[in-house]
Design a protein around this motif. Structure first.
Motif, PDB file in Angstrom:
ATOM      1  N   GLU A 170      -2.736  -5.739   0.919  1.00 39.15           N
ATOM      2  CA  GLU A 170      -2.329  -4.331   1.029  1.00 39.15           C
ATOM      3  C   GLU A 170      -2.793  -3.522  -0.183  1.00 39.15           C
ATOM      4  O   GLU A 170      -2.043  -2.707  -0.737  1.00 39.15           O
ATOM      5  N   SER A 187       0.836  -1.201   0.000  1.00 41.22           N
ATOM      6  CA  SER A 187       0.000   0.000   0.000  1.00 41.22           C
ATOM      7  C   SER A 187       0.872   1.252   0.000  1.00 41.22           C
ATOM      8  O   SER A 187       1.900   1.323   0.697  1.00 41.22           O
ATOM      9  N   GLN A 188       0.491   2.235  -0.777  1.00 43.64           N
ATOM     10  CA  GLN A 188       1.261   3.472  -0.866  1.00 43.64           C
ATOM     11  C   GLN A 188       1.255   4.217   0.470  1.00 43.64           C
ATOM     12  O   GLN A 188       2.267   4.829   0.839  1.00 43.64           O
ATOM     13  N   ASP A 189       0.141   4.172   1.195  1.00 42.72           N
ATOM     14  CA  ASP A 189       0.100   4.818   2.513  1.00 42.72           C
ATOM     15  C   ASP A 189       1.096   4.171   3.468  1.00 42.72           C
ATOM     16  O   ASP A 189       1.788   4.863   4.234  1.00 42.72           O
ATOM     17  N   GLN A 241      -4.804  -0.569  -1.346  1.00 40.11           N
ATOM     18  CA  GLN A 241      -5.364   0.662  -0.785  1.00 40.11           C
ATOM     19  C   GLN A 241      -6.760   0.897  -1.343  1.00 40.11           C
ATOM     20  O   GLN A 241      -6.994   0.728  -2.539  1.00 40.11           O
ATOM     21  N   TRP A 265       3.727   6.523  -6.845  1.00 38.69           N
ATOM     22  CA  TRP A 265       2.632   5.593  -7.068  1.00 38.69           C
ATOM     23  C   TRP A 265       2.321   5.414  -8.552  1.00 38.69           C
ATOM     24  O   TRP A 265       1.993   4.304  -8.985  1.00 38.69           O
ATOM     25  N   LYS A 289      -7.019   1.937   9.185  1.00 37.48           N
ATOM     26  CA  LYS A 289      -6.152   1.492   8.095  1.00 37.48           C
ATOM     27  C   LYS A 289      -6.893   1.619   6.766  1.00 37.48           C
ATOM     28  O   LYS A 289      -8.111   1.395   6.687  1.00 37.48           O
ATOM     29  N   THR A 290      -6.142   1.973   5.721  1.00 35.24           N
ATOM     30  CA  THR A 290      -6.769   2.249   4.430  1.00 35.24           C
ATOM     31  C   THR A 290      -6.592   1.134   3.413  1.00 35.24           C
ATOM     32  O   THR A 290      -7.038   1.273   2.275  1.00 35.24           O
ATOM     33  N   ASP A 291      -5.927   0.042   3.784  1.00 40.92           N
ATOM     34  CA  ASP A 291      -5.705  -1.041   2.831  1.00 40.92           C
ATOM     35  C   ASP A 291      -6.552  -2.246   3.197  1.00 40.92           C
ATOM     36  O   ASP A 291      -7.184  -2.288   4.260  1.00 40.92           O
ATOM     37  N   GLU A 342       4.686   5.238   2.507  1.00 39.94           N
ATOM     38  CA  GLU A 342       5.048   6.585   2.932  1.00 39.94           C
ATOM     39  C   GLU A 342       5.140   6.686   4.452  1.00 39.94           C
ATOM     40  O   GLU A 342       5.907   7.502   4.969  1.00 39.94           O
ATOM     41  N   THR A 343       4.382   5.871   5.163  1.00 39.16           N
ATOM     42  CA  THR A 343       4.475   5.886   6.629  1.00 39.16           C
ATOM     43  C   THR A 343       5.782   5.272   7.106  1.00 39.16           C
ATOM     44  O   THR A 343       6.360   5.720   8.100  1.00 39.16           O
TER      45      THR A 343
END
Length: 671
Positions: free
Chosen positions: A294, A250-252, A296, A271, A324-326, A255-256
């Motif tokens: 994963e 997941s891109q989020d 998103q 992305w 969580k976004t995934d 980046e985290t």
């Protein structure tokens, strides 16, 4: 008289002044030029790598020639040190540096390279004694050594006899730490055409199903298993299909946790580039079923689902609970399968301590489509449905208790769905995919493959074996039961309604049920033959008067009263085995599915239903043979060495920190 006086007095005075002041700037430049030219030498009729010296390096060289760092100044040395350095001595010093550099090149595997590209160099202490002229006694001069000879990043080794044009070397500090240049570290240079190539041109084919880079460092070739070669012709033609399991990152989350990907070029983590690469990988392998982790949520609805629908896929999705976004996605080709039912699974249960995380799973019951033939009236053999399970378990290496409970919930959901699909009268093969965050031969892996696990007193970190925490003084340990009875899951990883029916005439009652009878009428009657003991049996129990003497039904399911629990062991009866052997057959190296933070592990799997064989070894490890679902081939995984040769994960070809898993199955018709 005066002339003789000037000759004997002024001449030595001029020489003394020249020694105090030192050589002129022109003389220094001439000496530096001679040193640079002396580096272009040939030995044994082989061209030697030219070491370019910058202005700072030349100044440092002259500093050593006239005293060395940390040495005495010219004024302090006085007439005891001769500052006149002959050209021959400068050439000898340069030759010594070049020989030391050649030895380091040979030690790093560059001995056979002709005319290598310019490398970055740094200073290191030599192993030889300097000349008595131009340096303080005991002070070693600097020597230029190649950066490749220093300690490389963890998990990375320079390849032996690797052509210098395939890797862009960066400057290495004396501590061995790579210094990023332009925000990057190890990367494929632009000369290879990798960074400028459009995303859809990154993949190249050697033959059917092969992927390779221009440098030949990443190659995966389809491997046919022995089952397909030994298939009996009388069994009929199986229904062949391919299954992919892929954690796409997941891109989020990227980046985290950007510190985990500091070895990557920033442009490879964008992305837009990653999405094109992932879609190109889907198009290359063209799997019939994809289990993705994963994914998103916004990327799924805005990009993946529309693009995959255009490619002929139908998709279902389950996002993780919480913030969580995934989540997990299952995609299948519409012309090969139809969706019978789907069942999302949420592991989060607020009343259960070991189910307090936001992981999810997604189950899909798929029905194979009959092959399209010109003769529409021809009868096709009936194929059984396939249950595909996709999950992503908790990552935390120290919470094995949560991992086991999440797995128990997943296995219970699978068996409940199988029971609803027909049970034993209509057997349905199972394919379990996902990121389980556990290594091969770990206790969690053995539970899936062997069907049983004795966990009493086991440290929680040892369940997945992702890391060694044996140094902990008081580690958390497992004691049963792992989950409460109110979850209605037995130690056989089945829901109470699915487990075996109770034996007629045999009753078992829970503690809550028995406490309801404390002040019932039969309990307040004194038995006739009870011996009278003062202070013990001579008093009649008195209800507390708070209403508890009345019969109050405890909200406990009746079936739970007959649920057996074990404080030491959990088991299941799904009979699952792994597609991969987890070791490369030719080299014996362990296979890895992820490699991003300095080390590689296998944490992703594809398990499938098989028939167990009798265990004659007595070691508890089950052996399997293929049943209705036959393994026909697989896409081999890579070793950690292979992955780091391609700059780890993600890289220019694989845009996730996980490798994709791919297997080809053959499904036999029913009966």
């Amino acid at each position: 008289m005066v002339g003789a006086l000037l000759c004997y007095v002024l001449a030595p005075l001029a020489q003394l002044i020249r020694r105090i002041i030192g050589p002129s700037i022109d003389e220094e430049d001439d000496a530096a030029e001679r040193c640079s030219e002396s580096l272009r030498v040939e030995t044994d009729a082989r061209p030697v790598a030219w070491v370019p010296l910058g202005k700072d390096q030349t100044a440092l060289l002259q500093e050593w020639l006239h005293g060395g760092p940390g040495g005495e100044s010219v004024e302090e040395r006085g007439a005891n040190v001769d500052a006149e350095i002959l050209p021959r001595e400068a050439e000898e010093a340069a030759m010594t540096w070049q020989q030391a550099g050649d030895q380091q090149l040979a030690a790093a595997g560059w001995g056979d390279v002709e005319e290598p590209s310019v490398l970055a160099w740094h200073l290191s202490a030599p192993a030889w004694t300097p000349s008595s002229q131009g340096a303080k006694e005991g002070t070693p001069p600097p020597v230029w050594l190649p950066a490749a000879a220093q300690e490389a990043p963890s998990g990375w080794q320079p390849p032996p006899h690797q052509n210098a044009s395939t890797i862009d070397w960066q400057f290495m500090s004396p501590q061995g730490t790579p210094q990023p240049v332009g925000g990057t570290m190890w990367h494929v240079p632009a000369a290879l055409g990798m960074n400028e190539a459009p995303p859809n041109m990154l993949w190249q084919f050697q033959n059917e199903g092969n992927i390779t880079t221009n440098s030949g460092q990443l190659t995966r070739t389809w491997e046919n298993t022995t089952q397909r070669q030994g298939e009996d012709a009388g069994e009929g033609s199986p229904f062949e299909f391919t299954v992919m399991s892929y954690n796409i990152l997941s891109q989020d989350l990227l980046e985290t946790n950007c510190d985990l990907y500091s070895h990557c070029q920033p442009e490879l983590l964008i992305w837009e580039f990653r999405f094109q690469n992932i879609m190109q990988e889907f198009d290359t392998w063209d799997p019939d079923i994809m289990c993705l982790q994963e994914v998103q949520e916004n990327h799924y609805h805005q990009q993946f689902q529309p693009a995959l629908q255009l490619m002929g896929y139908e998709c279902i999705y389950k996002r993780r609970t919480g913030i969580k976004t995934d989540g997990c996605a299952v995609c299948f080709k519409r012309d090969r399968f139809s969706l019978v039912s789907q069942h999302p699974v949420e592991y989060f249960r607020p009343i259960v301590e070991t189910l307090n995380r936001d992981n999810v799973a997604l189950l899909a019951l798929l029905r194979p489509a009959p092959p399209q033939t010109p003769d529409s009236g021809q009868d096709h053999p009936m194929l059984p449905d396939i249950l595909v399970a996709n999950t992503h378990l908790i990552f935390n290496p120290r919470r094995g208790d949560i991992k086991l409970t999440q797995l128990a919930v997943l296995l219970a959901e699978i068996q409940q769905l199988l029971q609803a699909a027909g049970g034993d009268a209509k057997p349905c093969p199972v394919i379990l995919c996902g990121d389980l965050n556990s290594v091969p031969e770990s206790p969690l892996y053995k539970l899936i493959r062997n069907g049983e696990l004795y966990y009493h007193g086991m440290p929680t970190w040892k369940v997945s074996c992702q890391e060694d925490s044996s140094h902990q003084v008081c580690p958390r340990k497992l004691y049963g039961p792992l989950w409460p009875s109110l979850l209605r899951i037995t130690d056989s990883c089945q829901y109470v309604g699915v487990c075996e029916k109770k034996t007629p005439g045999l009753l078992r009652y829970g503690r809550e049920f028995l406490l309801q009878l404390r002040y019932s009428a039969p309990a307040l009657q004194r038995p006739e033959h009870l011996e009278l003991i003062a202070g013990v049996t001579d008093s009649i129990p008195e209800p507390p008067g708070d209403g508890s003497e009345r019969y109050v039904s405890v909200p406990e399911p009746e079936d739970e009263l007959f649920c057996k629990r074990s404080p030491t062991t959990i088991r299941h009866n799904l009979h699952l085995t792994s597609v991969y052997s987890h070791y490369q057959p030719d080299t014996g190296r362990p296979e890895v599915t992820t490699c991003s933070s300095g080390y590689g592990l296998t944490v992703d799997y594809i398990f499938y239903s098989a028939q167990p064989l009798p265990d004659k070894s007595g070691k508890g490890r089950r052996r399997y043979q293929d049943g209705a679902l036959k393994l026909l081939g697989r896409l081999p995984l890579l070793s950690e060495h292979d992955v780091w040769m391609a700059n780890g994960l993600p890289n220019a070809l694989c845009s996730s920190d996980h490798l994709s898993l791919l297997a080809r199955f053959g499904l036999q018709p029913c009966g």
